[in-house]
Design a protein around this motif. Structure first.
Motif: not given
Length: 449
Positions: A251-258
């Motif tokens: 989830e954190t990686a997805d937020l970093r990309r977003r």
């Protein structure tokens, strides 16, 4: 004029009797008395005319004597010629110039007395009907005369016909020297007036700049402090995200990309560096303005020229995007005394200008040479750029003069450098190199303070 005494009226009858007319009739006597009366009137007129003529002759002689004395006392040369150019009258000044007597000069052709190279311009006035002036020399008994300022005036008779010319003149050596001295004094006065006006303008501008510089210092300090804090926060955030990335949270990686956290972190560093560079430039401009506004004495110290020049070259080159080859040649152990910060500022300004000059050169090259010459320290900064325009030489060291476009320079660098050099007892000069490009030479006394 002298009247014959035998023609007096009382002798007329005696003359008639002596001619054989012993006895006269009444009519004859009346006729003779009328004749005697007319003769008496004519005789009286003759006596009066004689007295008038003697008076006029005395006046004429007096006028001629006066004119001759005036002509003789005139220090300018004077010569009168006929319509063919022959000398018919002159004055002692002209005779003294030529070194001859009046009988030797009268009747001679005036152009023959003039140097051949100057003769043509005089002939047009001697044989023409127009007045004019020229400069020429005469052939004298001792060689060539000095250059003379000559005026020609035509002579005309009662019918308006040209009958000759009048030449007057004087040596122009003293006159020209006096004029040159007057002209030089006038130029000096004009220059002093311009300097006085500029000094008054600069005094007013200095007061204004001092206030502006003081007001700019506070916001610049805020920018410096905030940017440094922001850079520290950036480093902390970058470290946090690196540590967080190790936990492999999807989830954190997805937020970093977003939210493009990695891109933002990558951009933060150049953005902060650019902000700091801009703040440094504004701070440097403020320092220049303050230096322009105030003339403060600084404590002198020993300056290692090789180290100072090398540091100045690094600072100047760091702010440029184009690559330039910079060669530095400094005599071993070369040093002087002065304010190191100010001397460093001169080098930065000169090198910065040289870098801008070679910006569009195919093979940009700057050579910095420092050595001793005639008891002074000479530092030359040469480039292979386009050189200096002829109309810019007399304005190079004026405040706010620049050939750069708006936003590229304030026009204070050379002015401040010139002022610093002068405060240290030196000078800065500029010239174009024979092979192309410009060279700025800083000269400072070896014991500069």
């Amino acid at each position: 004029m002298t009247v014959d005494r035998r023609s007096r009226p009382e002798n007329i009858l005696a003359l008639a009797a002596a001619s054989g007319e012993a006895e006269l009739t009444d009519n004859q006597e009346s006729v003779w008395r009328e004749v005697v009366k007319r003769v008496d009137e004519v005789y009286s007129d003759l006596l009066r005319y004689e007295a008038d003529l003697e008076s006029k002759n005395a006046e004429l002689e007096e006028a001629q004597s006066f004119i001759s004395s005036v002509i003789a006392s005139v220090s300018d040369i004077l010569a009168v010629s006929d319509a063919k150019g022959g000398v018919i009258q002159t004055n002692p000044a002209f005779l003294a110039l030529l070194g001859c007597d009046e009988p030797q000069l009268l009747g001679r052709n005036l152009p023959e007395l003039i140097v051949e190279d100057d003769r043509a311009q005089a002939v047009q006035f001697l044989h023409g009907c127009a007045a004019g002036s020229c400069e020429l020399r005469f052939m004298t008994a001792h060689g060539l005369s000095d250059m003379m300022a000559i005026n020609f005036s035509p002579r005309v008779d009662h019918a308006g016909r040209f009958v000759g010319a009048v030449l007057t003149g004087r040596p122009i050596g003293e006159l020209r020297r006096a004029y040159q001295a007057l002209h030089s004094a006038h130029l000096d006065l004009q220059q002093a007036q311009r300097k006085l006006i500029e000094q008054e303008k600069m005094a007013s501008l200095g007061r204004l700049v001092a206030g502006v510089a003081h007001e700019l210092n506070n916001p610049i300090s805020f920018v410096y402090g905030n940017v440094h804090v922001l850079d520290r926060y950036r480093k902390n955030l970058a470290e946090f995200f690196r540590e967080d990335e190790k936990r492999e949270d999807f989830e954190t990686a997805d937020l970093r990309r977003r939210y493009r956290i990695d891109a933002i972190l990558a951009d933060l560093e150049p953005l902060i560096e650019g902000t700091l560079e801009g703040a440094r430039r504004v701070s440097e401009i403020v320092k220049n303005l303050r230096r322009l506004s105030f003339n403060r004495a600084h404590e002198a110290q020993a300056i290692d020229l090789e180290r100072t020049i090398g540091m100045a070259a690094q600072w100047a080159a760091r702010s440029k995007r184009h690559q330039v080859r910079i060669d530095i040649e400094v005599a071993p152990g070369l040093s002087l005394r002065g304010n190191e910060g100010q001397i460093h500022q001169i080098f930065v300004n000169l090198i910065d200008n040289a870098l801008d000059a070679v910006r569009k050169t195919a093979d940009p090259h700057i050579n910095i040479r420092a050595a001793t010459a005639d008891g002074e320290i000479e530092i030359a900064v040469a480039d292979n750029g386009i050189g200096i325009a002829d109309d810019s030489f007399d304005k190079l060291f004026e405040p706010f003069f620049t050939t750069k476009t708006v936003g590229e320079g304030t026009g204070l660098g050379l002015w401040i450098s010139y002022s610093i050099a002068r405060e240290h007892g030196g000078a800065i000069s500029a010239a174009n190199r024979p092979g192309g490009g410009a060279i700025f030479t800083l000269r400072l006394p070896s014991g500069a303070q």
